[in-house]
Design a protein around this motif. Structure first.
Motif, mmCIF file in Angstrom:
data_model
loop_
_atom_site.group_PDB
_atom_site.id
_atom_site.type_symbol
_atom_site.label_atom_id
_atom_site.label_comp_id
_atom_site.label_asym_id
_atom_site.label_seq_id
_atom_site.Cartn_x
_atom_site.Cartn_y
_atom_site.Cartn_z
ATOM 1 N N SER A 24 4.894 -2.529 -3.887
ATOM 2 C CA SER A 24 3.537 -3.515 -4.287
ATOM 3 C C SER A 24 2.661 -3.250 -3.969
ATOM 4 N N ALA A 25 2.733 -3.526 -2.575
ATOM 5 C CA ALA A 25 1.896 -3.350 -1.415
ATOM 6 C C ALA A 25 0.839 -1.731 -1.997
ATOM 7 N N ALA A 26 1.903 -0.783 -1.214
ATOM 8 C CA ALA A 26 1.833 0.236 -1.929
ATOM 9 C C ALA A 26 0.425 0.710 -2.800
ATOM 10 N N VAL A 27 1.697 -0.409 -4.042
ATOM 11 C CA VAL A 27 0.283 0.224 -5.244
ATOM 12 C C VAL A 27 -1.180 -0.345 -5.040
ATOM 13 N N VAL A 31 -4.283 1.056 -6.279
ATOM 14 C CA VAL A 31 -5.127 1.119 -6.816
ATOM 15 C C VAL A 31 -6.625 0.830 -6.237
ATOM 16 N N ARG A 32 -6.628 -0.151 -5.697
ATOM 17 C CA ARG A 32 -7.754 -1.035 -5.281
ATOM 18 C C ARG A 32 -8.844 -0.039 -4.438
ATOM 19 N N ARG A 33 -8.710 0.942 -3.915
ATOM 20 C CA ARG A 33 -9.452 1.567 -3.436
ATOM 21 C C ARG A 33 -10.076 2.768 -4.600
ATOM 22 N N VAL A 34 -9.527 2.801 -5.310
ATOM 23 C CA VAL A 34 -9.573 3.588 -6.697
ATOM 24 C C VAL A 34 -10.947 2.446 -7.769
ATOM 25 N N THR A 38 -14.634 -1.788 -5.850
ATOM 26 C CA THR A 38 -14.466 -2.294 -4.171
ATOM 27 C C THR A 38 -14.477 -0.929 -3.434
ATOM 28 N N ARG A 39 -15.016 0.680 -3.968
ATOM 29 C CA ARG A 39 -15.490 1.630 -3.779
ATOM 30 C C ARG A 39 -16.911 1.581 -3.242
ATOM 31 N N ARG A 40 -17.279 0.984 -4.259
ATOM 32 C CA ARG A 40 -19.481 1.046 -4.688
ATOM 33 C C ARG A 40 -19.551 -0.173 -2.956
ATOM 34 N N ALA A 41 -18.443 -1.310 -2.781
ATOM 35 C CA ALA A 41 -18.370 -2.301 -2.033
ATOM 36 C C ALA A 41 -18.258 -1.497 -1.000
#
Length: 82
Positions: A24-27, A31-34, A38-41
């Protein structure tokens, strides 16, 4: 709050998730990376850090970098036929 989901993934991804201690943490991390916000931040933070770095450079450092870039360009273009 969390939501339980059931998804299908390719074999290589499944093997990676099964080998990781917490799928769950890996997924969630992937996902948060894309995620666009989040990406803009992250991009904003990186740009601000780079701007801070540039502002702290001395004129000597700026000149040294300029000379290095010019020398690199000369090397890269030496064998080019224009």
């Amino acid at each position: 709050m969390t939501v339980k989901l059931s998804i299908s993934v390719p074999d290589d991804v499944a093997a990676y998730l099964q080998s990781s201690g917490n799928a769950s943490a890996a997924v969630t991390e992937a996902v948060r990376r894309v995620l666009p916000e989040t990406r803009r931040a992250r991009q904003r933070e990186a740009a601000q850090a780079y701007g801070e770095f540039l502002r702290k450079r001395t004129p000597e450092q700026v000149e040294t970098d300029r000379l290095f870039i010019e020398a690199s360009n000369d090397i890269a273009l030496r064998d080019s036929a224009w």
